[in-house]
Motif scaffolding. Structure first.
Motif, PDB file in Angstrom:
ATOM      1  N   GLU A   1       3.085  53.155  -4.851  1.00  0.00           N
ATOM      2  CA  GLU A   1       2.814  53.817  -3.575  1.00  0.00           C
ATOM      3  C   GLU A   1       2.277  55.233  -3.754  1.00  0.00           C
ATOM      4  OE1 GLU A   1       5.403  54.713   0.475  1.00  0.00           O
ATOM      5  OE2 GLU A   1       6.399  54.083  -1.339  1.00  0.00           O
TER       6      GLU A   1
ATOM      7  N   PHE B   1      -0.430  53.282   2.120  1.00  0.00           N
ATOM      8  CA  PHE B   1      -0.636  52.064   2.905  1.00  0.00           C
ATOM      9  C   PHE B   1      -1.610  51.152   2.172  1.00  0.00           C
ATOM     10  CE2 PHE B   1       0.625  54.939   6.409  1.00  0.00           C
ATOM     11  CZ  PHE B   1       1.711  54.210   6.850  1.00  0.00           C
TER      12      PHE B   1
ATOM     13  N   ARG C   1       1.247  49.809  -1.244  1.00  0.00           N
ATOM     14  CA  ARG C   1       2.654  49.435  -1.130  1.00  0.00           C
ATOM     15  C   ARG C   1       2.782  47.955  -0.774  1.00  0.00           C
ATOM     16  NH1 ARG C   1       4.282  53.271   1.962  1.00  0.00           N
ATOM     17  NH2 ARG C   1       3.276  52.379   3.784  1.00  0.00           N
ATOM     18  N   GLU C   2       2.004  47.517   0.206  1.00  0.00           N
ATOM     19  CA  GLU C   2       2.083  46.130   0.631  1.00  0.00           C
ATOM     20  C   GLU C   2       1.622  45.187  -0.481  1.00  0.00           C
ATOM     21  OE1 GLU C   2       1.051  48.611   2.606  1.00  0.00           O
ATOM     22  OE2 GLU C   2       2.678  48.511   4.066  1.00  0.00           O
TER      23      GLU C   2
ATOM     24  N   LEU D   1       7.022  46.700   5.895  1.00  0.00           N
ATOM     25  CA  LEU D   1       6.946  47.478   7.128  1.00  0.00           C
ATOM     26  C   LEU D   1       8.334  47.837   7.660  1.00  0.00           C
ATOM     27  CD1 LEU D   1       3.951  45.697   8.859  1.00  0.00           C
ATOM     28  CD2 LEU D   1       3.962  47.869   7.611  1.00  0.00           C
TER      29      LEU D   1
ATOM     30  N   LEU E   1       9.596  50.639   5.557  1.00  0.00           N
ATOM     31  CA  LEU E   1       8.916  51.877   5.937  1.00  0.00           C
ATOM     32  C   LEU E   1       9.504  52.454   7.219  1.00  0.00           C
ATOM     33  CD1 LEU E   1       6.534  53.860   5.430  1.00  0.00           C
ATOM     34  CD2 LEU E   1       5.182  52.377   6.922  1.00  0.00           C
TER      35      LEU E   1
END
Length: 85
Positions: free
Chosen positions: A18, A27, A30-31, A53, A56
């Motif tokens: 990240e 963004f 991270r996913e 999410l 987060l």
């Protein structure tokens, strides 16, 4: 199954991914890291993104809202401590 041990192993790795300065606030990277690591134990990409999410929201946005509420409260109740003797 998603165990706490696996999550505790993944979170530091995902945090390192990240902080790589590729995107704003991590963004996307991270996913992608969640998808890559969670797919190792057979968790679907949609579930990994939902977990990302949710993580987060609970680690950034909820504390930020509490901080904003305390800051507004502090500004509202701020008293003038100057002496008018």
């Amino acid at each position: 199954n998603l165990s706490f041990g696996f999550i505790f192993l993944c979170i530091p790795i995902i945090t390192l991914a990240e902080i790589i300065p590729v995107t704003i606030s991590g963004f996307g990277t991270r996913e992608a890291a969640y998808i890559a690591l969670f797919s190792l134990i057979g968790i679907a990409a949609s579930t990994a993104i939902a977990f990302s999410l949710a993580y987060l929201v609970f680690t950034f946005w909820v504390p930020a809202l509490f901080g904003l509420a305390f800051w507004i409260r502090k500004e509202y109740f701020k008293k003038d401590n100057s002496c008018s003797c």
